[in-house]
Design a protein around this motif. Structure first.
Motif, PDB file in Angstrom:
ATOM      1  N   ARG A  79      15.845 101.776  93.951  1.00 23.41           N
ATOM      2  CA  ARG A  79      17.216 101.295  94.313  1.00 23.41           C
ATOM      3  C   ARG A  79      17.341 100.785  95.546  1.00 23.41           C
TER       4      ARG A  79
ATOM      5  N   ILE B  32      23.826 108.903  99.216  1.00 22.47           N
ATOM      6  CA  ILE B  32      22.782 107.654  98.745  1.00 22.47           C
ATOM      7  C   ILE B  32      23.821 106.393  99.499  1.00 22.47           C
ATOM      8  N   HIS B  33      25.046 106.418  99.115  1.00 24.41           N
ATOM      9  CA  HIS B  33      25.770 105.480  99.567  1.00 24.41           C
ATOM     10  C   HIS B  33      26.107 105.301 101.024  1.00 24.41           C
TER      11      HIS B  33
ATOM     12  N   TRP C 293      25.912 110.965  95.226  1.00 29.23           N
ATOM     13  CA  TRP C 293      26.209 109.508  95.588  1.00 29.23           C
ATOM     14  C   TRP C 293      26.639 109.172  96.680  1.00 29.23           C
TER      15      TRP C 293
ATOM     16  N   LEU D 245      14.918 106.530  93.259  1.00 30.96           N
ATOM     17  CA  LEU D 245      15.537 106.057  94.795  1.00 30.96           C
ATOM     18  C   LEU D 245      14.870 104.856  95.607  1.00 30.96           C
TER      19      LEU D 245
END
Length: 88
Positions: free
Chosen positions: A25, A77-78, A74, A22
């Protein structure tokens, strides 16, 4: 060491790997944010996001992960990624 302790140790190791991935990312997200700012591109690219989400759900299905669960992860995270992009 008992069996449960071994499982917990494995989970702890996997959690550390998740944090590492993470973090990597979000380093890329910062680069994307800079690119978008420099090139006057809106943070949210709906088509790209749908591709990412669909691919994640399909990949998860192939590993027996519930698509709803993958979607929640997701989307979370987005949301944070968009926050980074909008503040950049």
């Amino acid at each position: 060491m008992d069996e449960l302790s071994l499982y917990r140790q494995e989970i702890d190791s996997l959690d550390a790997q998740l944090i590492e991935v993470l973090a990597k990312r979000f380093e890329v997200i910062k680069k994307v944010a800079k690119y978008k700012k420099d090139n006057n591109v809106q943070p949210l690219q709906s088509n790209r996001w749908q591709e990412v989400l669909s691919r994640a759900k399909e990949s998860g299905k192939s590993k027996w992960l519930d698509p709803v669960f993958v979607g929640v992860v997701w989307n979370t995270i987005h949301e944070f990624a968009l926050d980074v992009e909008e503040k950049f």
